[in-house]
Design an enzyme around this catalytic site. Structure first.
Site, short mmCIF file in Angstrom:
data_model
loop_
_atom_site.label_atom_id
_atom_site.label_comp_id
_atom_site.label_asym_id
_atom_site.label_seq_id
_atom_site.Cartn_x
_atom_site.Cartn_y
_atom_site.Cartn_z
CE1 TYR A 96 43.50 -58.71 -86.19
CE2 TYR A 96 41.41 -59.30 -87.21
CZ TYR A 96 42.12 -58.79 -86.15
OH TYR A 96 41.46 -58.37 -85.04
CE LYS B 219 32.91 -61.08 -83.49
NZ LYS B 219 33.91 -60.97 -82.43
CE1 TYR C 250 41.02 -59.71 -80.89
CE2 TYR C 250 38.66 -60.09 -80.76
CZ TYR C 250 39.74 -59.41 -81.28
OH TYR C 250 39.53 -58.41 -82.20
CG ASP D 64 33.97 -59.83 -74.69
OD1 ASP D 64 32.92 -59.83 -75.37
OD2 ASP D 64 35.09 -59.55 -75.16
C1 LIG Z 1 34.81 -59.84 -82.01
C2 LIG Z 1 35.01 -59.69 -80.56
C3 LIG Z 1 35.27 -58.45 -79.98
C4 LIG Z 1 35.45 -57.19 -80.80
O1 LIG Z 1 34.32 -56.81 -81.47
P1 LIG Z 1 34.45 -55.82 -82.75
O2 LIG Z 1 33.05 -55.55 -83.15
O3 LIG Z 1 35.24 -56.55 -83.76
O4 LIG Z 1 35.15 -54.59 -82.28
C5 LIG Z 1 35.42 -58.39 -78.61
N1 LIG Z 1 35.30 -59.48 -77.85
C6 LIG Z 1 35.02 -60.70 -78.36
C7 LIG Z 1 34.88 -61.87 -77.46
C8 LIG Z 1 34.91 -60.85 -79.73
O5 LIG Z 1 34.69 -62.06 -80.26
#
Ligand SMILES: *Cc1c(COP(=O)(O)O)cnc(C)c1O
Length: 423
Positions: free
Chosen positions: A21, A272, A149, A243
């Site tokens: 980015y 994460k 996202y 998610d």
């Molecule tokens: C960071 C994130 C992702 C992507 O995860 P990566 O390990 O960076 O590929 C997907 N969904 C959410 C809600 C996120 O915060």
């Protein structure tokens, strides 16, 4: 090897690196990190920064936690990696059982991936193939939300907000989607309900970041809203995909954001903080109903996915160690204390000029500003000069510290935010 020509002014010295980015032509030189420790990032020049964003929200126990390091060292010596087809190992099976035990009841199967975005790709593929398996192949679109996202890979990007997100350049996405507003009142819920009634015949699933939309601007919705979205999706036979890559593992105050709404999604994505932020790993959990739809005597009904490094033993050992810490240390209590302190200290920003909103949820503190008046991107290097690592984006300065942060360190973070916004 030729050394750098001294009179050529280079914006970024690390000539072979391409940063995320980042407009490489104009970006300032990135800070050079030597090491990490606890809640600190230690730079090569000797400065120490208090980390206010846990390395993209992952380092929930702080850095180099001795228990995680010890468990990873043990695993490193016996087996850093082995493939996962036709083979399995204790670290993965233990982790899968533990994840199923702590996530909402009904999520009984775990498919491991190697990052958050891949966990989302797996979720989307599971949903698409589920409907094929039950002979409703027309259900091949997704409902997603404005400011959502879900990652940077093609599929995950396709269900992120195409207008506001980082992905404008890729607007004609691969997955067909409906990008909707999250309903907020009775009227918009009724509209949402009737829209789903009319489109459900071609909708496979709905994907949402429960309670907090992260990278879209740290936007919150209530547990009631989440529960109602879930109820309406289920009513119209739309798979509900949570998610929880950012919200999972205590960040919003409960172990998972879905817990607060009392819902079990059909599919849940984790990443994460799954490994305590020590190493990359993703997991996609599914209900028995999803899993069973893939069972048949035909090989082609199987789920066709398998990243080379899925269920990497070293990463699984870090995740198991992280879960030990959630069991043995008072993480959710710490989140509660962080929430109270963020409320007390960040609300003082409300009266500062150009502050639009201050909001706190669990260990997430957000100060939203008017970006016509304040340049948040110009503020980034200033935070580092004040000894804290904060990275405002869009129109928000946010704090998402490690849960192990001390009261004093957290005060230094909130103090830096206040000071920066002072006229
Ligand atoms: C960071 C994130 C992702 C992507 O995860 P990566 O390990 O960076 O590929 C997907 N969904 C959410 C809600 C996120 O915060």
């Amino acid at each position: 090897m030729r050394l750098k020509d001294n009179d050529v002014e280079m914006k970024i010295e690390s000539t072979n690196l391409w940063l995320p980015y980042t407009q490489m032509q104009t970006a300032p030189e990135p800070l050079r990190v030597l090491s990490t420790n606890g809640c600190k990032i230690i730079l090569e020049d000797g400065r120490e920064l208090i980390d206010g964003i846990s390395s993209w929200w992952s380092a929930c126990h702080g850095y180099n936690h001795p228990h995680i390091v010890a468990e990873m060292e043990k695993q490193l010596k016996i087996m850093p990696h082995v493939m996962f087809a036709g083979l399995m190992h204790e670290q993965a099976s233990r982790l899968a059982s533990r994840l199923c035990a702590i996530t909402p009841p009904g999520l009984n199967k775990v498919f491991f991936g190697d990052s958050g975005s891949v966990a989302v790709e797996i979720a989307l593929k599971l949903a698409l193939q589920y409907w094929r398996n039950v002979e409703k192949p027309h259900k091949d679109r997704f409902i997603c939300f404005k400011n959502g996202y879900h990652g940077d890979t093609m599929g995950a990007m396709s269900v992120s907000d195409p207008e506001k997100s980082l992905h404008k350049a890729f607007r004609n996405s691969v997955i067909k989607q409906y990008v909707l507003d999250i309903p907020s009142d009775e009227y918009s819920f009724a509209e949402f309900d009737s829209l789903l009634a009319s489109i459900h015949g071609n909708v496979a699933g709905l994907i949402i970041e429960p309670l907090v939309q992260g990278a879209g601007g740290m936007i919150f919705h209530s547990a009631d809203t989440l529960a109602e979205l879930h109820r309406i999706a289920k009513k119209h036979h739309i798979l509900f995909i949570a998610d929880e890559i950012a919200t999972g593992f205590g960040r919003t105050g409960s172990m998972f954001a879905c817990d607060e709404a009392g819902i079990t999604p059909d599919i849940m994505c984790l990443g994460k903080a799954l490994t305590g932020g020590a190493i990359t790993l993703g997991a996609t959990l599914a209900t028995d109903d999803i899993f069973n739809s893939f069972l048949s005597d035909k090989p082609e009904d199987a789920f066709m996915h398998g990243p080379t490094f899925m269920a990497n033993p070293l990463a699984c050992s870090a995740a198991n160690a992280s879960l030990d810490l959630f069991e043995h240390e008072p993480r959710l209590k710490q989140v509660e204390a962080i929430e109270a302190q963020l409320v007390a200290e960040l609300t003082q920003c409300e009266s500062l000029p150009h502050v639009v909103d201050v909001r706190v949820k669990g260990a997430i503190g957000v100060v939203q500003v008017n970006v016509e008046k304040i340049d948040l991107y110009a503020m980034r290097p200033e935070f580092a000069k004040r000894g804290v690592w904060l990275r405002p984006f869009k129109d928000v300065i946010y704090i998402m510290p490690p849960f192990t942060i001390s009261k004093d360190e957290l005060s230094q973070l909130t103090g830096a935010v206040r000071m920066m916004l002072q006229p």
